[in-house]
Design a protein around this motif. Structure first.
Motif, mmCIF file in Angstrom:
data_model
loop_
_atom_site.group_PDB
_atom_site.id
_atom_site.type_symbol
_atom_site.label_atom_id
_atom_site.label_comp_id
_atom_site.label_asym_id
_atom_site.label_seq_id
_atom_site.Cartn_x
_atom_site.Cartn_y
_atom_site.Cartn_z
ATOM 1 N N LEU A 16 0.850 -1.192 0.000
ATOM 2 C CA LEU A 16 0.000 0.000 0.000
ATOM 3 C C LEU A 16 0.886 1.242 0.000
ATOM 4 O O LEU A 16 1.053 1.917 1.012
ATOM 5 C CB LEU A 16 -0.934 -0.012 1.217
ATOM 6 N N SER A 17 1.468 1.519 -1.139
ATOM 7 C CA SER A 17 2.409 2.637 -1.231
ATOM 8 C C SER A 17 1.717 3.980 -1.335
ATOM 9 O O SER A 17 2.303 5.014 -1.026
ATOM 10 C CB SER A 17 3.321 2.431 -2.454
ATOM 11 N N VAL A 18 0.466 3.980 -1.770
ATOM 12 C CA VAL A 18 -0.276 5.226 -1.949
ATOM 13 C C VAL A 18 -1.167 5.526 -0.756
ATOM 14 O O VAL A 18 -1.249 6.669 -0.301
ATOM 15 C CB VAL A 18 -1.112 5.166 -3.240
ATOM 16 N N LEU A 19 -1.824 4.496 -0.225
ATOM 17 C CA LEU A 19 -2.768 4.676 0.877
ATOM 18 C C LEU A 19 -2.105 4.376 2.221
ATOM 19 O O LEU A 19 -1.170 3.576 2.295
ATOM 20 C CB LEU A 19 -3.963 3.739 0.694
ATOM 21 N N PRO A 20 -2.585 5.000 3.310
ATOM 22 C CA PRO A 20 -2.083 4.678 4.650
ATOM 23 C C PRO A 20 -2.353 3.205 4.986
ATOM 24 O O PRO A 20 -3.293 2.606 4.446
ATOM 25 C CB PRO A 20 -2.886 5.606 5.566
ATOM 26 N N LEU A 21 -1.553 2.622 5.868
ATOM 27 C CA LEU A 21 -1.683 1.210 6.207
ATOM 28 C C LEU A 21 -3.035 0.882 6.825
ATOM 29 O O LEU A 21 -3.538 -0.232 6.687
ATOM 30 C CB LEU A 21 -0.560 0.784 7.163
ATOM 31 N N GLU A 22 -3.642 1.841 7.529
ATOM 32 C CA GLU A 22 -4.921 1.601 8.194
ATOM 33 C C GLU A 22 -6.112 1.942 7.312
ATOM 34 O O GLU A 22 -7.238 2.042 7.802
ATOM 35 C CB GLU A 22 -4.988 2.407 9.503
ATOM 36 N N SER A 23 -5.889 2.125 6.024
ATOM 37 C CA SER A 23 -6.976 2.481 5.117
ATOM 38 C C SER A 23 -8.031 1.384 5.076
ATOM 39 O O SER A 23 -7.738 0.199 5.268
ATOM 40 C CB SER A 23 -6.443 2.720 3.706
ATOM 41 N N ARG A 24 -9.262 1.809 4.797
ATOM 42 C CA ARG A 24 -10.377 0.877 4.708
ATOM 43 C C ARG A 24 -10.881 0.778 3.272
ATOM 44 O O ARG A 24 -10.584 1.631 2.434
ATOM 45 C CB ARG A 24 -11.505 1.290 5.662
ATOM 46 N N VAL A 25 -11.645 -0.268 3.028
ATOM 47 C CA VAL A 25 -12.121 -0.524 1.669
ATOM 48 C C VAL A 25 -12.980 0.632 1.162
ATOM 49 O O VAL A 25 -13.020 0.898 -0.044
ATOM 50 C CB VAL A 25 -12.901 -1.857 1.625
ATOM 51 N N CYS A 26 -13.649 1.341 2.069
ATOM 52 C CA CYS A 26 -14.482 2.476 1.647
ATOM 53 C C CYS A 26 -13.647 3.548 0.947
ATOM 54 O O CYS A 26 -14.190 4.335 0.149
ATOM 55 C CB CYS A 26 -15.219 3.074 2.837
ATOM 56 N N ASP A 27 -12.339 3.592 1.218
ATOM 57 C CA ASP A 27 -11.471 4.564 0.546
ATOM 58 C C ASP A 27 -11.298 4.231 -0.936
ATOM 59 O O ASP A 27 -10.831 5.075 -1.709
ATOM 60 C CB ASP A 27 -10.097 4.591 1.228
ATOM 61 N N LEU A 28 -11.670 3.011 -1.326
ATOM 62 C CA LEU A 28 -11.557 2.590 -2.720
ATOM 63 C C LEU A 28 -12.882 2.717 -3.475
ATOM 64 O O LEU A 28 -12.955 2.406 -4.661
ATOM 65 C CB LEU A 28 -11.093 1.131 -2.799
ATOM 66 N N ILE A 29 -13.928 3.161 -2.764
ATOM 67 C CA ILE A 29 -15.274 3.210 -3.340
ATOM 68 C C ILE A 29 -15.742 4.655 -3.487
ATOM 69 O O ILE A 29 -15.568 5.469 -2.571
ATOM 70 C CB ILE A 29 -16.269 2.429 -2.456
ATOM 71 N N ASN A 30 -16.324 4.972 -4.613
ATOM 72 C CA ASN A 30 -16.941 6.279 -4.829
ATOM 73 C C ASN A 30 -18.284 6.291 -4.107
ATOM 74 O O ASN A 30 -19.214 5.569 -4.491
ATOM 75 C CB ASN A 30 -17.141 6.525 -6.332
ATOM 76 N N ALA A 31 -18.394 7.098 -3.070
ATOM 77 C CA ALA A 31 -19.588 7.093 -2.222
ATOM 78 C C ALA A 31 -20.834 7.583 -2.956
ATOM 79 O O ALA A 31 -21.961 7.227 -2.583
ATOM 80 C CB ALA A 31 -19.340 7.951 -0.982
ATOM 81 N N GLU A 32 -20.672 8.394 -3.983
ATOM 82 C CA GLU A 32 -21.827 8.941 -4.712
ATOM 83 C C GLU A 32 -22.368 7.955 -5.749
ATOM 84 O O GLU A 32 -23.579 7.790 -5.878
ATOM 85 C CB GLU A 32 -21.428 10.249 -5.399
ATOM 86 N N THR A 33 -21.469 7.301 -6.475
ATOM 87 C CA THR A 33 -21.914 6.391 -7.535
ATOM 88 C C THR A 33 -21.950 4.932 -7.097
ATOM 89 O O THR A 33 -22.452 4.076 -7.818
ATOM 90 C CB THR A 33 -20.983 6.513 -8.755
ATOM 91 N N HIS A 34 -21.404 4.639 -5.896
ATOM 92 C CA HIS A 34 -21.319 3.263 -5.372
ATOM 93 C C HIS A 34 -20.591 2.345 -6.352
ATOM 94 O O HIS A 34 -21.019 1.219 -6.623
ATOM 95 C CB HIS A 34 -22.711 2.716 -5.061
ATOM 96 N N THR A 35 -19.501 2.849 -6.884
ATOM 97 C CA THR A 35 -18.655 2.070 -7.794
ATOM 98 C C THR A 35 -17.212 2.156 -7.315
ATOM 99 O O THR A 35 -16.853 3.037 -6.517
ATOM 100 C CB THR A 35 -18.744 2.608 -9.232
ATOM 101 N N TRP A 36 -16.404 1.231 -7.796
ATOM 102 C CA TRP A 36 -14.985 1.243 -7.435
ATOM 103 C C TRP A 36 -14.276 2.421 -8.090
ATOM 104 O O TRP A 36 -14.610 2.807 -9.215
ATOM 105 C CB TRP A 36 -14.313 -0.052 -7.888
ATOM 106 N N LYS A 37 -13.305 2.952 -7.391
ATOM 107 C CA LYS A 37 -12.427 3.964 -7.985
ATOM 108 C C LYS A 37 -11.386 3.215 -8.817
ATOM 109 O O LYS A 37 -10.315 2.857 -8.331
ATOM 110 C CB LYS A 37 -11.752 4.795 -6.885
ATOM 111 N N VAL A 38 -11.736 2.979 -10.057
ATOM 112 C CA VAL A 38 -10.968 2.079 -10.910
ATOM 113 C C VAL A 38 -9.502 2.497 -11.024
ATOM 114 O O VAL A 38 -8.591 1.676 -10.879
ATOM 115 C CB VAL A 38 -11.604 1.994 -12.313
ATOM 116 N N ASP A 39 -9.268 3.763 -11.277
ATOM 117 C CA ASP A 39 -7.891 4.233 -11.449
ATOM 118 C C ASP A 39 -7.070 4.021 -10.184
ATOM 119 O O ASP A 39 -5.896 3.632 -10.242
ATOM 120 C CB ASP A 39 -7.880 5.715 -11.844
#
Length: 256
Positions: free
Chosen positions: A57-80
């Motif tokens: 996890l070089s970009v995100l903090p070690l304690e990051s959660r899966v919600c950080d990978l999800i777009n809360a408005e569209t309920h889709t994965w942040k693909v990039d």
């Protein structure tokens, strides 16, 4: 799951505590809103072999959660972001996980059954599979004997034989093996930077090695097969020893 096994508990409670390791083997998180699932710590990939993330996890903090990978408005994965953070194999698995449009809460499910519900039968099968991997059977002992004889009879230096033997027993210090022992934090192959560096990858399947194998007709055909263990690859090479020089293959593995 983190409670202590107290001597003062009831018989039922003690039985549940003793069975915790079974639950941990087969349970994973089903992703809802991703609020309850830690990316690194928790088991949330829908596969029994390795449900935890191994990507660094070089970009995100070690304690990051899966919600950080999800777009809360569209309920889709942040693909990039997913493709940036995870190795391709894990990124593909993550992007294939369906998300709830209602933003349902995360839920722990039992992976060995299609319904996600626990059953004693599926738990028994799961434990039986683990036992078969740990305890040697007659067939596995025969296979080990044949494997050792094939290595011992190689016409190569002893140090090369020793290396091949260690590779067939998953005993080489690949980045993945070091990561499992908390020696390194990243399993990303430094050569291709696109997959985790286990023994099969570093000695056979890394894209940087493809030109070597494509120089031979037999090894070119073998590239279409997926080997999870080096022992399986070595066994396949032995079956083709009439058309392939296994001594040469051993030396190539050594110089790699």
């Amino acid at each position: 799951m983190d409670c202590d096994n107290s001597n003062k508990g009831s018989y039922a409670w003690k039985s549940l505590c003793q069975a915790r390791h079974v639950i941990e083997l087969g349970s994973v998180w089903r992703v809802g809103d991703g609020q309850s699932i830690q990316i690194r710590r928790d088991r949330w990939l829908p596969k029994t072999s390795c449900s935890r993330i191994v990507s660094p996890l070089s970009v995100l903090p070690l304690e990051s959660r899966v919600c950080d990978l999800i777009n809360a408005e569209t309920h889709t994965w942040k693909v990039d972001l997913v493709k940036q953070v995870f190795i391709p194999q894990e990124a593909s698995i993550i992007l294939g996980i369906p998300l709830s449009f209602q933003g349902a809460a995360d839920k722990q499910v039992w992976l060995p059954t299609p319904q996600g519900t626990f059953s004693t039968r599926s738990a028994y099968k799961l434990l039986s599979g683990v036992s078969r991997q740990v305890l040697p059977s007659c067939s596995s002992l025969d296979r080990n004997h044949l494997m050792w004889n094939s290595i011992w009879n190689l016409q190569v230096p002893h140090k090369v034989k020793h290396m091949i033997w260690r590779a067939t027993h998953n005993a080489l210090p690949s980045l993945y093996n070091l990561w499992r022992r908390n020696v390194v934090r990243s399993v990303l192959c430094p050569s291709c930077k696109s997959d985790s560096e286990d023994i099969v990858h570093v000695l056979w399947s890394c894209v940087s090695l493809i030109p070597i194998w494509e120089s031979n007709e037999v090894t070119t055909k073998l590239l279409k097969y997926k080997f999870f263990l080096f022992a399986d690859l070595w066994e396949m090479l032995l079956k083709m020893k009439e058309r392939l020089d296994v001594n040469l293959m051993a030396m190539i593995f050594w110089f790699i």
